[in-house]
Design an enzyme around this catalytic site. Structure first.
Site, PDB file in Angstrom:
ATOM      1  N   GLU A  51       0.692  -1.229  -0.077  1.00 56.93           N
ATOM      2  CA  GLU A  51      -0.092  -0.172   0.169  1.00 56.93           C
ATOM      3  C   GLU A  51       0.809   1.171  -0.011  1.00 56.93           C
ATOM      4  OE1 GLU A  51      -2.771   0.288   3.114  1.00 56.93           O
ATOM      5  OE2 GLU A  51      -3.572  -1.911   2.868  1.00 56.93           O
ATOM      6  N   ASP A  62      -5.779   7.497   9.877  1.00 56.43           N
ATOM      7  CA  ASP A  62      -4.465   7.360  10.472  1.00 56.43           C
ATOM      8  C   ASP A  62      -4.338   8.058  11.880  1.00 56.43           C
ATOM      9  OD1 ASP A  62      -3.601   5.907   7.960  1.00 56.43           O
ATOM     10  OD2 ASP A  62      -3.828   7.957   7.003  1.00 56.43           O
ATOM     11  N   TYR A 176     -11.033  -5.047   2.843  1.00 54.84           N
ATOM     12  CA  TYR A 176     -10.193  -4.500   3.799  1.00 54.84           C
ATOM     13  C   TYR A 176     -10.745  -4.603   5.229  1.00 54.84           C
ATOM     14  CZ  TYR A 176      -6.540  -1.514   6.002  1.00 54.84           C
ATOM     15  OH  TYR A 176      -5.474  -0.852   6.817  1.00 54.84           O
TER      16      TYR A 176
END
Length: 272
Positions: A51, A62, A176
């Site tokens: 990624e 994040d 994911y």
């Protein structure tokens, strides 16, 4: 149309009983040339797919480690086109899959078809748009499919199984699976309910499952791939790279390769 590289990688792994390690690298941290060298090191160390995080000033999911790495890249004035150019230069030397993790606001600003077209030209195999809601994903999914690229969407721990089935049906390449609530970041242990969640998800999709958020050691990789198809390692690797980069770019490349090689040891046995 030629088969997508991500699909081929997972098909081959399933046929051989293998599993995938998917490291995350922030493009441009410590610099773009070093990022490309780290992709080559990741391939040599046994990663199947990488990624590549395209820096954004306000990342959605994040944690502080990856936020800081993106800030360092942006402080150097990194541009999306520079990422595309660097990946295009390196792609002939890389057989691993490359997936862009990128805020959809960047895509929207460039223009959906232009962004996907440039990414394909550069050699990306697909995308993760972490801030793109399922209800608004139709145009992006159609554009990616038209280009022959995959678009993986995220399934959160709190997502009801009916909703998860819809997200999986909208995904291509792999799903994911977010291991835990909250933001990215290394953790000492994985959620005990993760195997049961993945078992439920296997009942609603045949897509490979890649688990991310909180994975930081070979033992945790081994635990994940005992029930999933791939383990994604981000913050732990990015933190290590930043430490090595204080010494030199060469140290960052060598350190990244060494860390990824250690993580791949978790792929050698699928026993919990």
């Amino acid at each position: 149309m030629q088969a997508n590289r991500i699909d081929t990688i997972f098909t081959d792994l399933r046929a051989s009983g293998g599993k995938a390690l998917m490291p995350f690298l922030t493009a441009g941290d410590p610099d773009l040339a070093t990022t490309i060298r780290m992709l080559e090191a990741a391939q040599e160390a046994g990663a199947s797919i990488c990624e590549i995080g395209i820096p954004f000033s306000d990342p959605i999911a994040d944690g502080p480690v990856i936020q800081a790495s993106m800030s360092r890249a942006l402080d150097q004035g990194l541009k999306v086109e520079e990422v595309f150019a660097a990946v295009a230069e390196a792609r002939p030397r890389l057989s691993i899959g490359l997936v862009a993790m990128v805020s959809y606001s960047i895509v929207h600003r460039m223009g959906l078809k232009q962004f996907i077209g440039r990414a394909k030209e550069a050699g990306f195999d697909g995308f993760i748009f972490p801030d793109l809601p399922l209800a608004e994903s139709g145009p992006a999914r159609a554009a990616a499919a038209e280009a022959g690229l995959i678009l993986s969407m995220l399934i959160a721990p709190t997502t009801p199984i009916e909703r998860a089935e819809q997200i999986a049906a909208a995904s291509t390449g792999f799903v994911y699976v977010v291991s835990r609530p909250g933001i990215t970041g290394a953790r000492a242990s994985l959620p005990p309910e993760l195997p049961a969640r993945l078992e439920r998800l296997r009942g609603v999709t045949d897509l490979p499952m890649a688990v991310g958020f909180g994975i930081s050691s070979a033992e945790q990789v081994r635990e994940v791939v005992s029930v999933a198809d791939a383990a994604i390692v981000g913050s732990a690797l990015v933190a290590q790279i930043h430490e090595y980069a204080q010494e030199s770019a060469d140290a960052a490349v060598t350190g990244a390769g060494s860390t990824i090689a250690q993580l791949t040891q978790g792929l050698t046995s699928n026993a919990p």
